[in-house]
Write a protein that holds these residues in place. Structure first.
Motif, PDB file in Angstrom:
ATOM      1  N   GLY A  19       0.795  -1.216   0.000  1.00 12.93           N
ATOM      2  CA  GLY A  19       0.000   0.000   0.000  1.00 12.93           C
ATOM      3  C   GLY A  19       0.827   1.266   0.000  1.00 12.93           C
ATOM      4  N   TRP A  20       1.864   1.329   0.852  1.00 13.21           N
ATOM      5  CA  TRP A  20       2.645   2.558   0.939  1.00 13.21           C
ATOM      6  C   TRP A  20       3.367   2.864  -0.359  1.00 13.21           C
ATOM      7  N   ARG A  21       3.774   1.821  -1.076  1.00 12.72           N
ATOM      8  CA  ARG A  21       4.451   2.046  -2.361  1.00 12.72           C
ATOM      9  C   ARG A  21       3.507   2.675  -3.370  1.00 12.72           C
ATOM     10  N   PHE A  22       2.260   2.229  -3.362  1.00 17.77           N
ATOM     11  CA  PHE A  22       1.299   2.770  -4.314  1.00 17.77           C
ATOM     12  C   PHE A  22       0.989   4.232  -4.002  1.00 17.77           C
ATOM     13  N   TRP A  23       0.743   4.533  -2.724  1.00 16.33           N
ATOM     14  CA  TRP A  23       0.433   5.923  -2.367  1.00 16.33           C
ATOM     15  C   TRP A  23       1.636   6.833  -2.578  1.00 16.33           C
ATOM     16  N   PHE A  24       2.832   6.313  -2.338  1.00 15.60           N
ATOM     17  CA  PHE A  24       4.037   7.102  -2.609  1.00 15.60           C
ATOM     18  C   PHE A  24       4.180   7.349  -4.104  1.00 15.60           C
ATOM     19  N   ALA A  25       3.836   6.348  -4.918  1.00 18.29           N
ATOM     20  CA  ALA A  25       3.881   6.518  -6.370  1.00 18.29           C
ATOM     21  C   ALA A  25       2.869   7.572  -6.827  1.00 18.29           C
ATOM     22  N   ILE A  26       1.709   7.639  -6.159  1.00 16.13           N
ATOM     23  CA  ILE A  26       0.725   8.670  -6.496  1.00 16.13           C
ATOM     24  C   ILE A  26       1.283  10.054  -6.228  1.00 16.13           C
ATOM     25  N   VAL A  27       1.977  10.214  -5.070  1.00 16.56           N
ATOM     26  CA  VAL A  27       2.573  11.510  -4.743  1.00 16.56           C
ATOM     27  C   VAL A  27       3.634  11.890  -5.774  1.00 16.56           C
ATOM     28  N   LEU A  28       4.500  10.930  -6.120  1.00 17.75           N
ATOM     29  CA  LEU A  28       5.529  11.203  -7.121  1.00 17.75           C
ATOM     30  C   LEU A  28       4.914  11.525  -8.479  1.00 17.75           C
ATOM     31  N   THR A  29       3.838  10.841  -8.824  1.00 16.09           N
ATOM     32  CA  THR A  29       3.156  11.115 -10.096  1.00 16.09           C
ATOM     33  C   THR A  29       2.604  12.537 -10.107  1.00 16.09           C
ATOM     34  N   GLY A  30       1.999  12.955  -9.000  1.00 18.94           N
ATOM     35  CA  GLY A  30       1.469  14.312  -8.931  1.00 18.94           C
ATOM     36  C   GLY A  30       2.555  15.357  -9.054  1.00 18.94           C
ATOM     37  N   ILE A  31       3.666  15.150  -8.349  1.00 20.68           N
ATOM     38  CA  ILE A  31       4.774  16.116  -8.415  1.00 20.68           C
ATOM     39  C   ILE A  31       5.362  16.155  -9.827  1.00 20.68           C
ATOM     40  N   GLY A  32       5.611  14.977 -10.388  1.00 25.06           N
ATOM     41  CA  GLY A  32       6.178  14.924 -11.732  1.00 25.06           C
ATOM     42  C   GLY A  32       5.263  15.514 -12.781  1.00 25.06           C
ATOM     43  N   THR A  33       3.964  15.267 -12.651  1.00 24.53           N
ATOM     44  CA  THR A  33       3.009  15.817 -13.611  1.00 24.53           C
ATOM     45  C   THR A  33       2.945  17.331 -13.511  1.00 24.53           C
ATOM     46  N   GLY A  34       2.968  17.852 -12.283  1.00 21.53           N
ATOM     47  CA  GLY A  34       2.963  19.303 -12.112  1.00 21.53           C
ATOM     48  C   GLY A  34       4.191  19.950 -12.725  1.00 21.53           C
ATOM     49  N   ALA A 147       3.300   8.027 -14.692  1.00 21.96           N
ATOM     50  CA  ALA A 147       2.657   6.954 -13.934  1.00 21.96           C
ATOM     51  C   ALA A 147       3.026   5.588 -14.490  1.00 21.96           C
ATOM     52  N   ASN A 148       3.093   5.478 -15.805  1.00 22.28           N
ATOM     53  CA  ASN A 148       3.425   4.203 -16.431  1.00 22.28           C
ATOM     54  C   ASN A 148       4.862   3.794 -16.115  1.00 22.28           C
ATOM     55  N   VAL A 149       5.780   4.762 -16.157  1.00 23.13           N
ATOM     56  CA  VAL A 149       7.189   4.460 -15.848  1.00 23.13           C
ATOM     57  C   VAL A 149       7.339   4.033 -14.392  1.00 23.13           C
ATOM     58  N   LEU A 150       6.651   4.724 -13.485  1.00 25.41           N
ATOM     59  CA  LEU A 150       6.699   4.340 -12.078  1.00 25.41           C
ATOM     60  C   LEU A 150       6.122   2.941 -11.868  1.00 25.41           C
ATOM     61  N   SER A 151       5.077   2.620 -12.597  1.00 23.56           N
ATOM     62  CA  SER A 151       4.485   1.287 -12.487  1.00 23.56           C
ATOM     63  C   SER A 151       5.471   0.207 -12.926  1.00 23.56           C
ATOM     64  N   ASP A 152       6.258   0.503 -13.962  1.00 24.87           N
ATOM     65  CA  ASP A 152       7.282  -0.443 -14.398  1.00 24.87           C
ATOM     66  C   ASP A 152       8.372  -0.614 -13.335  1.00 24.87           C
ATOM     67  N   LYS A 153       8.776   0.491 -12.720  1.00 24.52           N
ATOM     68  CA  LYS A 153       9.848   0.438 -11.730  1.00 24.52           C
ATOM     69  C   LYS A 153       9.432  -0.356 -10.498  1.00 24.52           C
ATOM     70  N   ASP A 158      -1.558  -5.044 -13.159  1.00 27.89           N
ATOM     71  CA  ASP A 158      -2.250  -4.334 -14.239  1.00 27.89           C
ATOM     72  C   ASP A 158      -3.309  -3.379 -13.693  1.00 27.89           C
ATOM     73  N   GLU A 159      -4.059  -3.809 -12.688  1.00 35.27           N
ATOM     74  CA  GLU A 159      -5.109  -2.952 -12.140  1.00 35.27           C
ATOM     75  C   GLU A 159      -4.524  -1.749 -11.416  1.00 35.27           C
ATOM     76  N   GLN A 160      -3.423  -1.945 -10.714  1.00 28.06           N
ATOM     77  CA  GLN A 160      -2.766  -0.820 -10.059  1.00 28.06           C
ATOM     78  C   GLN A 160      -2.197   0.148 -11.085  1.00 28.06           C
ATOM     79  N   ARG A 161      -1.657  -0.404 -12.175  1.00 27.54           N
ATOM     80  CA  ARG A 161      -1.126   0.454 -13.239  1.00 27.54           C
ATOM     81  C   ARG A 161      -2.255   1.279 -13.867  1.00 27.54           C
ATOM     82  N   ARG A 162      -3.385   0.633 -14.151  1.00 25.57           N
ATOM     83  CA  ARG A 162      -4.522   1.366 -14.718  1.00 25.57           C
ATOM     84  C   ARG A 162      -4.914   2.543 -13.822  1.00 25.57           C
ATOM     85  N   LEU A 163      -5.018   2.279 -12.534  1.00 28.04           N
ATOM     86  CA  LEU A 163      -5.440   3.309 -11.599  1.00 28.04           C
ATOM     87  C   LEU A 163      -4.420   4.435 -11.526  1.00 28.04           C
TER      88      LEU A 163
END
Length: 224
Positions: A19-34, A147-153, A158-163
């Motif tokens: 769980g923590w990895r996914f939520w951390f990936a969301i934070v990184l995705t938001g920062i990177g997207t911004g 988000a896709n690159v983070l999902s690969d790392k 697949d469902e987590q990647r989609r989200l």
């Protein structure tokens, strides 16, 4: 074609350890997207100031002050840039589509990174030259790629990647226009599709009508 189950399964699959990895990936995705949206905006503004120089503070003012020949040359340049860019992009190795919704539904959110980012940069250049395209496309693509690159790392399912990819695209939409709620709704749209939104609208309409009927009945009882 990837198997597509309920998007809610992504949260169920996280578990107490992932769980923590996914939520951390969301934070990184938001920062990177911004950050990506800010960089793409700078490119857009630079192209606008270069192609449409003028004393006016907006693109419309600069275009109105430009000569007819500049309009013709800029339109020709935009067409040449689009054609040359597409020729280069299609030569890049890409087994999946760069369309975000199609990638989420058919490829579990997998996107060709170079081709998608190249398409994003090309779109902001063309928009800066005056093409009637929405500027939100490029930040959405950048967020989805991050988000896709983070999902690969992290080796998400697949469902987590989609989200996560949907969240990245929604963050790009929010960054483009400063509409966080609109970005969240866009993420829901690409996850559940138009059918889900149609069901929500139908339910909302039904509830609204029932509420009006109840209120009308109450008013009649009061008048009695």
């Amino acid at each position: 074609m990837a198997k597509h189950s309920s998007p809610a399964a992504a949260l169920i699959e996280l578990g107490p350890h992932a769980g923590w990895r996914f939520w951390f990936a969301i934070v990184l995705t938001g920062i990177g997207t911004g950050a990506s949206a800010a960089a793409l905006t700078l490119i857009l503004q630079a192209v606008q100031h270069f192609v449409w120089p003028g004393a006016g503070g907006t693109l419309l003012d600069a275009a109105e002050q430009a000569t007819p020949w500049r309009h013709i040359l800029v339109l020709m340049g935009a067409g040449l840039a689009t054609g040359a860019g597409q020729i280069i992009l299609v030569r890049l190795t890409a087994g999946n589509s760069i369309d975000i919704t199609e990638a989420i539904w058919l490829s579990a959110g997998r996107l060709p990174a170079l081709r998608t980012l190249g398409s994003a940069v090309l779109s902001v250049i063309v928009v800066g030259m005056g093409a009637s395209l929405g500027r939100e496309g490029a930040p959405k693509q950048a967020g989805a790629v991050i988000a896709n690159v983070l999902s690969d790392k992290v080796h998400f399912s697949d469902e987590q990647r989609r989200l996560l990819v949907a969240c990245g695209a929604g963050a790009g939409m929010a960054a483009a226009y400063g509409v966080p709620l609109g970005g969240a709704l866009f993420a829901l749209e690409v996850l559940w599709g138009n059918a889900g939104f149609a069901a929500c609208i139908t339910c909302d309409t039904y509830v609204g009508r029932r509420h009006r009927n109840v209120m009308a009945g109450a008013a009649k009882c009061t008048n009695l």
